[in-house]
Enzyme design. Structure first.
Site, PDB file in Angstrom:
ATOM      1  CG  ASP A  20      -1.608   1.125   1.366  1.00  0.00           C
ATOM      2  OD1 ASP A  20      -2.268   1.668   0.204  1.00  0.00           O
ATOM      3  OD2 ASP A  20      -2.008   1.630   2.325  1.00  0.00           O
ATOM      4  CD  GLU A  81      -4.627   0.769  -2.496  1.00  0.00           C
ATOM      5  OE1 GLU A  81      -5.286  -0.178  -2.017  1.00  0.00           O
ATOM      6  OE2 GLU A  81      -4.443   2.045  -1.754  1.00  0.00           O
ATOM      7  CG  ASP A 157      -0.940   3.314   6.497  1.00  0.00           C
ATOM      8  OD1 ASP A 157      -1.694   3.795   5.425  1.00  0.00           O
ATOM      9  OD2 ASP A 157      -1.126   3.758   7.778  1.00  0.00           O
TER      10      ASP A 157
END
Length: 214
Positions: A20, A81, A157
């Site tokens: 991420d 992502e 996260d």
């Protein structure tokens, strides 16, 4: 006559790294998939806040940490992502660089990658592309073995990165880009590159341990 992989080959473990991207906090996760069984090897964050506005140092930190994780866990594929396109152009530029550095670290070891839109990741894990970070983390707790709930807020996260890796698993590894080699294959073909036996031992040891807490 068509030939098909044997069941034994289909059940070989696959290591997936999920990322991420972030310029302040970057989440990462490593899972091992054997058939339909998913084991979380590690999920945590790279905290970049201490470097302030020095973007170049942050990028180097991301690259160095990614290489360390690759050496330790020998991932077969990277799932990352895609940046969320907002109104702040400068922020988007920095986030894109951070994502690119993470991808470059894997490509330097011939590890293929797949990019997933945030809505795709949320849809895969929760059933809703508009789910919040908290909802994603909650759903992961229903699916995987994770640390106690009281530790969750500082791990959002990291759980986002875990969701990216799980999303890739649900996609059956389709649409990998830029080559088809794993880090393990890279080491086999290039025994002079780093200490392959040491890296391998680390990966094996990590797979036998319970999920590492952040």
């Amino acid at each position: 006559m068509a030939t098909y992989p044997s069941p034994a080959l289909l059940d070989l473990p696959k290591i997936i790294m999920g990322i991420d991207p972030g310029t302040q906090i970057m989440g990462y996760a490593v899972i091992e998939v054997t058939g339909q069984r998913v084991q979380v090897l590690r999920y945590d964050v790279i905290n970049l806040k201490a470097f302030g506005s020095n973007h170049a140092v942050k990028l180097k930190k991301i690259f160095d940490r990614m290489i360390q994780l690759i050496e330790e866990y020998l991932p077969d594929e990277l799932a990352i992502e895609a940046p969320f396109y907002g109104a702040n152009v400068q922020s988007m530029l920095k986030l894109g660089r951070a994502q690119g550095v993470a991808i470059a670290a894997c490509l330097s070891r011939d590890i293929p990658f797949v990019e997933y839109a945030p809505t795709k990741v949320k849809q895969s894990v929760t059933g809703s592309g508009a789910a919040s970070k908290e909802q994603v983390a909650h759903m992961l707790r229903q699916t995987l073995t994770l640390p106690p709930m009281e530790e969750a807020p500082k791990l959002l996260d990291a759980t986002d990165a875990l969701a990216v890796a799980l999303c890739h698993h649900y996609q059956k590894g389709n649409n990998v880009k830029a080559g088809g080699k794993s880090w393990g294959k890279f080491l086999a073909e290039n025994p002079d590159k780093m200490a392959a036996p040491v890296a391998g031992k680390k990966a094996v040891a990590a797979r036998k341990k319970p999920v590492a807490k952040a």
